[in-house]
Design a protein around this motif. Sequence first.
Motif, PDB file in Angstrom:
ATOM      1  N   ASP A 142     -34.623  15.946   4.534  1.00  0.00           N
ATOM      2  CA  ASP A 142     -33.701  17.031   4.206  1.00  0.00           C
ATOM      3  C   ASP A 142     -33.778  18.125   5.258  1.00  0.00           C
ATOM      4  O   ASP A 142     -34.746  18.231   6.018  1.00  0.00           O
ATOM      5  N   LEU A 143     -32.756  18.956   5.300  1.00  0.00           N
ATOM      6  CA  LEU A 143     -32.614  19.958   6.355  1.00  0.00           C
ATOM      7  C   LEU A 143     -33.781  20.938   6.359  1.00  0.00           C
ATOM      8  O   LEU A 143     -34.329  21.274   7.414  1.00  0.00           O
ATOM      9  N   ALA A 144     -34.195  21.421   5.167  1.00  0.00           N
ATOM     10  CA  ALA A 144     -35.295  22.389   5.101  1.00  0.00           C
ATOM     11  C   ALA A 144     -36.587  21.785   5.635  1.00  0.00           C
ATOM     12  O   ALA A 144     -37.332  22.425   6.397  1.00  0.00           O
ATOM     13  N   THR A 145     -36.880  20.532   5.256  1.00  0.00           N
ATOM     14  CA  THR A 145     -38.092  19.875   5.736  1.00  0.00           C
ATOM     15  C   THR A 145     -38.029  19.642   7.236  1.00  0.00           C
ATOM     16  O   THR A 145     -39.019  19.839   7.953  1.00  0.00           O
ATOM     17  N   ALA A 146     -36.855  19.222   7.726  1.00  0.00           N
ATOM     18  CA  ALA A 146     -36.694  18.997   9.168  1.00  0.00           C
ATOM     19  C   ALA A 146     -36.920  20.291   9.942  1.00  0.00           C
ATOM     20  O   ALA A 146     -37.587  20.297  10.993  1.00  0.00           O
ATOM     21  N   GLN A 147     -36.398  21.413   9.435  1.00  0.00           N
ATOM     22  CA  GLN A 147     -36.589  22.700  10.115  1.00  0.00           C
ATOM     23  C   GLN A 147     -38.050  23.132  10.083  1.00  0.00           C
ATOM     24  O   GLN A 147     -38.580  23.637  11.080  1.00  0.00           O
ATOM     25  N   THR A 148     -38.724  22.919   8.938  1.00  0.00           N
ATOM     26  CA  THR A 148     -40.141  23.282   8.833  1.00  0.00           C
ATOM     27  C   THR A 148     -40.994  22.460   9.792  1.00  0.00           C
ATOM     28  O   THR A 148     -41.855  22.996  10.501  1.00  0.00           O
ATOM     29  N   LEU A 149     -40.765  21.148   9.812  1.00  0.00           N
ATOM     30  CA  LEU A 149     -41.521  20.284  10.720  1.00  0.00           C
ATOM     31  C   LEU A 149     -41.248  20.642  12.175  1.00  0.00           C
ATOM     32  O   LEU A 149     -42.164  20.607  13.018  1.00  0.00           O
ATOM     33  N   THR A 150     -40.002  20.997  12.473  1.00  0.00           N
ATOM     34  CA  THR A 150     -39.665  21.383  13.843  1.00  0.00           C
ATOM     35  C   THR A 150     -40.402  22.654  14.241  1.00  0.00           C
ATOM     36  O   THR A 150     -40.953  22.745  15.356  1.00  0.00           O
ATOM     37  N   ARG A 151     -40.459  23.631  13.332  1.00  0.00           N
ATOM     38  CA  ARG A 151     -41.162  24.881  13.643  1.00  0.00           C
ATOM     39  C   ARG A 151     -42.664  24.641  13.816  1.00  0.00           C
ATOM     40  O   ARG A 151     -43.301  25.224  14.711  1.00  0.00           O
TER      41      ARG A 151
END
Length: 428
Positions: A142-151
Amino acid sequence: MQGEVQPTDRVRLPKSLFGALLPGNRSAVRLAITVLDIGAGNVFKGPKLLQDNGSTVLNNRMVGLSVGQMHATGLSEPVEITFSHQRQPPNMILTCVFWNVVKGTPGDWDSQGCSTELRDERTVCRCDHLTFFALLLRPILDLATAQTLTRISQAGCGVSMIFLAFTIVFYVALRLSLQRFKSEDAPKIHMALSSSLFLLNLTFLISVGSSSQGPPSSCGVRAAIFHYFLLCVFTWMGLEAFHLYLLAIRVFNTYFGHYFLKLSLLGWGLPALVVIGVGSSNSYGVYTIRDQENRTSLELCWFQKEPALYATVHGYFLVSFLFGAVVLALVAWKIFTLSSVTAGKEQGQTWRSVFTVLGLSSLVGMTWGLAVLTPLGLSTIYIFALFNSLQGVFIFCWFIILYFPRQSTTAPSSGTARLGQAHSMSQE
């Protein structure tokens, strides 16, 4: 029929369907159920499977339904198809799809008019028409998880780059000021690994921070550069393991002429050959990860052809990782065997042995092995992203412990705490 034992894979056709097909005095209608294996070739693949990286038709199995000559669509009661399968990893999702043939197009997989009911070891598809059906298996993020992992990865890579830069500066300072490392190969190999890891982190930050939109050639070049430095890291981790094997296991007859030059040709040259081969097959492009609703969560310039990804990334890494793991296990066995012999003579010998093995594990890339555990769930993905992005910090700590100048020149009697600081096996 009631009381009948139901098979694990089955099709249920609603009564209303036959009511519409059997007007008047007709009492029979032709029913065809077709089960196809679509594993070989490009038939029933479609653009969707090519665009959604990691998507596959479950078990390569497709079920076709037809009743009489009727083109059945918009049914008031849905057709029910039950697929049995093994329990899937939590980062994969199953979706009921059908083969949608639009006039003038070769067709593609679509989910419109179908609902998916997920169970432990079976999935029930309910669709309002008759055609060819299958289960589409694809990774989700999901988008939120992808953004968290990216950060997390960006922060870890940034910190890792700082410490890798410190490591390289520290090496240069010791070599210029104290005239050290001129005849030692181990520090040079550490520097080659640190340099390749620094460049990998740098290209990762650039790739994530830039858009995948633009000319396909530009995206392909960025993917090739990132792929090259990733393979360089894998190769130098394997060469670290090879050097460790010569130091601690083979020990004798370890002289090689122009040793570090040969390692450099392999460490920087082999990845270049692989990238050239992959580029010539036009395998680079936009890599897309989608969420459960099929919305784009993350786009990167990476691979657009899975066979090349599996062969030149997964396979390449697996060879390097397994070789490093075997060598590290043999070295750890020797270290702890020696530690048990000298346990009565030195205090804290066991702890020194543990820290030595941990330091060596950062050189041969054991943190990358956490990737094997990512299918177990989201928590392991976070652990992998955190620890793997901090590999440069671990290398810096190991390098400082090994080579920081000390007032006392007495080495530990067991030699296990300074295993990586062996002298050159070649004369340059």
